[in-house]
Design a protein around this motif. Structure first.
Motif, PDB file in Angstrom:
ATOM      1  N   PHE A  96      19.785  23.283 -53.138  1.00 29.48           N
ATOM      2  CA  PHE A  96      19.023  24.481 -53.490  1.00 29.48           C
ATOM      3  C   PHE A  96      18.726  25.284 -52.232  1.00 29.48           C
ATOM      4  O   PHE A  96      18.397  24.716 -51.190  1.00 29.48           O
ATOM      5  CB  PHE A  96      17.694  24.093 -54.153  1.00 29.48           C
ATOM      6  CG  PHE A  96      17.866  23.419 -55.483  1.00 29.48           C
ATOM      7  CD1 PHE A  96      17.952  24.166 -56.646  1.00 29.48           C
ATOM      8  CD2 PHE A  96      17.946  22.047 -55.569  1.00 29.48           C
ATOM      9  CE1 PHE A  96      18.109  23.557 -57.876  1.00 29.48           C
ATOM     10  CE2 PHE A  96      18.099  21.421 -56.798  1.00 29.48           C
ATOM     11  CZ  PHE A  96      18.187  22.167 -57.956  1.00 29.48           C
ATOM     12  N   ALA A  97      18.834  26.601 -52.360  1.00 28.53           N
ATOM     13  CA  ALA A  97      18.516  27.503 -51.256  1.00 28.53           C
ATOM     14  C   ALA A  97      17.271  28.314 -51.633  1.00 28.53           C
ATOM     15  O   ALA A  97      17.120  28.734 -52.778  1.00 28.53           O
ATOM     16  CB  ALA A  97      19.679  28.438 -50.984  1.00 28.53           C
ATOM     17  N   ARG A  98      16.407  28.514 -50.654  1.00 32.56           N
ATOM     18  CA  ARG A  98      15.193  29.284 -50.897  1.00 32.56           C
ATOM     19  C   ARG A  98      15.551  30.747 -51.107  1.00 32.56           C
ATOM     20  O   ARG A  98      16.366  31.324 -50.385  1.00 32.56           O
ATOM     21  CB  ARG A  98      14.248  29.170 -49.698  1.00 32.56           C
ATOM     22  CG  ARG A  98      12.905  29.866 -49.926  1.00 32.56           C
ATOM     23  CD  ARG A  98      12.059  29.898 -48.665  1.00 32.56           C
ATOM     24  NE  ARG A  98      11.725  28.605 -48.130  1.00 32.56           N
ATOM     25  CZ  ARG A  98      10.620  27.910 -48.447  1.00 32.56           C
ATOM     26  NH1 ARG A  98       9.767  28.392 -49.313  1.00 32.56           N
ATOM     27  NH2 ARG A  98      10.389  26.748 -47.878  1.00 32.56           N
TER      28      ARG A  98
ATOM     29  N   GLU B 176      10.551  30.335 -54.863  1.00 32.26           N
ATOM     30  CA  GLU B 176      11.682  30.264 -55.791  1.00 32.26           C
ATOM     31  C   GLU B 176      12.912  29.718 -55.064  1.00 32.26           C
ATOM     32  O   GLU B 176      13.155  30.063 -53.908  1.00 32.26           O
ATOM     33  CB  GLU B 176      12.000  31.650 -56.345  1.00 32.26           C
ATOM     34  CG  GLU B 176      10.874  32.284 -57.126  1.00 32.26           C
ATOM     35  CD  GLU B 176      10.618  31.576 -58.450  1.00 32.26           C
ATOM     36  OE1 GLU B 176      11.592  31.180 -59.113  1.00 32.26           O
ATOM     37  OE2 GLU B 176       9.445  31.413 -58.815  1.00 32.26           O
ATOM     38  N   TRP B 177      13.694  28.916 -55.801  1.00 33.03           N
ATOM     39  CA  TRP B 177      14.891  28.286 -55.252  1.00 33.03           C
ATOM     40  C   TRP B 177      16.047  28.497 -56.217  1.00 33.03           C
ATOM     41  O   TRP B 177      15.852  28.548 -57.425  1.00 33.03           O
ATOM     42  CB  TRP B 177      14.641  26.792 -55.053  1.00 33.03           C
ATOM     43  CG  TRP B 177      13.600  26.529 -54.019  1.00 33.03           C
ATOM     44  CD1 TRP B 177      12.232  26.626 -54.184  1.00 33.03           C
ATOM     45  CD2 TRP B 177      13.813  26.180 -52.662  1.00 33.03           C
ATOM     46  NE1 TRP B 177      11.607  26.346 -53.005  1.00 33.03           N
ATOM     47  CE2 TRP B 177      12.546  26.063 -52.045  1.00 33.03           C
ATOM     48  CE3 TRP B 177      14.947  25.940 -51.910  1.00 33.03           C
ATOM     49  CZ2 TRP B 177      12.391  25.724 -50.720  1.00 33.03           C
ATOM     50  CZ3 TRP B 177      14.801  25.593 -50.585  1.00 33.03           C
ATOM     51  CH2 TRP B 177      13.528  25.487 -49.997  1.00 33.03           C
TER      52      TRP B 177
ATOM     53  N   LEU C  62       7.157  23.923 -49.550  1.00 34.65           N
ATOM     54  CA  LEU C  62       8.324  24.551 -50.169  1.00 34.65           C
ATOM     55  C   LEU C  62       7.973  25.584 -51.239  1.00 34.65           C
ATOM     56  O   LEU C  62       8.814  25.940 -52.063  1.00 34.65           O
ATOM     57  CB  LEU C  62       9.220  23.473 -50.783  1.00 34.65           C
ATOM     58  CG  LEU C  62       9.708  22.405 -49.809  1.00 34.65           C
ATOM     59  CD1 LEU C  62      10.503  21.345 -50.544  1.00 34.65           C
ATOM     60  CD2 LEU C  62      10.525  23.022 -48.696  1.00 34.65           C
TER      61      LEU C  62
ATOM     62  N   THR D  48      11.240  26.321 -59.126  1.00 32.34           N
ATOM     63  CA  THR D  48      10.050  26.915 -58.533  1.00 32.34           C
ATOM     64  C   THR D  48       9.148  25.801 -58.028  1.00 32.34           C
ATOM     65  O   THR D  48       8.961  24.790 -58.708  1.00 32.34           O
ATOM     66  CB  THR D  48       9.272  27.735 -59.592  1.00 32.34           C
ATOM     67  OG1 THR D  48      10.145  28.730 -60.117  1.00 32.34           O
ATOM     68  CG2 THR D  48       8.048  28.391 -58.992  1.00 32.34           C
TER      69      THR D  48
ATOM     70  N   GLU E 292      16.588  25.028 -47.266  1.00 30.38           N
ATOM     71  CA  GLU E 292      17.512  24.232 -48.062  1.00 30.38           C
ATOM     72  C   GLU E 292      16.856  22.922 -48.490  1.00 30.38           C
ATOM     73  O   GLU E 292      16.204  22.260 -47.692  1.00 30.38           O
ATOM     74  CB  GLU E 292      18.762  23.946 -47.226  1.00 30.38           C
ATOM     75  CG  GLU E 292      19.891  23.366 -48.004  1.00 30.38           C
ATOM     76  CD  GLU E 292      21.162  23.307 -47.172  1.00 30.38           C
ATOM     77  OE1 GLU E 292      21.795  24.369 -46.992  1.00 30.38           O
ATOM     78  OE2 GLU E 292      21.495  22.213 -46.708  1.00 30.38           O
TER      79      GLU E 292
ATOM     80  N   GLY F 212      18.162  26.548 -60.859  1.00 26.25           N
ATOM     81  CA  GLY F 212      17.148  27.019 -59.933  1.00 26.25           C
ATOM     82  C   GLY F 212      15.840  26.310 -60.205  1.00 26.25           C
ATOM     83  O   GLY F 212      15.737  25.470 -61.100  1.00 26.25           O
TER      84      GLY F 212
END
Length: 175
Positions: free
Chosen positions: A169-171, A13-14, A10, A48, A133, A46
């Motif tokens: 959270f979305a990338r 940034e998110w 993963l 990281t 996600e 957000g």
């Protein structure tokens, strides 16, 4: 696949998807006979994930966005007796570390409410959905007295609250 394996995939940034995330609270009042529930309507955040798998991030919650379905109670919760929204419009959690443990994660960081910061660690469930996600679900016990929220007429309101978090959270695509 374990959470540890998933975290290493993963990197990047998110950003929190506020339309699909919820933060709510529940506490007992009236000597434990009634349960008061509320939801915060404004949540941002957000995070990281480093190439080494280190996870950091933050959630910011607008205290003025509390909604218990009772306008009088909401006004009281925004007052200086509780959130003191005029002086402290946000409460924040800064995650400093997320450690996988089987299918769960332990999140450690600092919670700031009413200008008071306290360390906080909690266990949650993390899940990755596709490549873009990630979800975090947790129920976090909070003692409101730790943050100066001691209003308690006749000792009828519990100092303990449960904050329930469903964070999606979305990338953020690499540039």
């Amino acid at each position: 696949m374990t959470v540890s394996d998933q975290i290493s995939q993963l990197t990047g940034e998110w950003i929190l998807d506020p339309s699909r995330s919820t933060v709510s609270l529940a506490t007992k009042s009236m000597g434990g006979l009634a349960r008061v529930k509320g939801t915060f309507g404004q949540v941002t955040g957000g995070g990281t994930v480093s190439p080494a798998g280190t996870v950091t991030g933050s959630l910011t919650i607008a205290t003025t966005s509390i909604d218990t379905k009772n306008a009088r109670r909401d006004k009281h919760l925004r007052s200086a007796s509780f959130f003191d929204s005029d002086s402290h419009p946000d409460l924040t959690f800064a995650a400093e570390d997320v450690k996988p443990s089987g299918q769960d994660v332990t999140v450690t960081g600092m919670l700031r409410i009413r200008g008071r910061a306290r360390p906080l660690s909690f266990t949650g469930t993390a899940a990755v959905h596709g490549d873009g996600e990630a979800w975090l679900d947790a129920e976090v016990p909070i003692n409101r007295a730790d943050f100066g929220m001691t209003w308690n007429v006749l000792g009828m309101v519990s100092m303990s609250s449960a904050v329930t978090v469903h964070a999606v959270f979305a990338r953020i695509p690499a540039r």
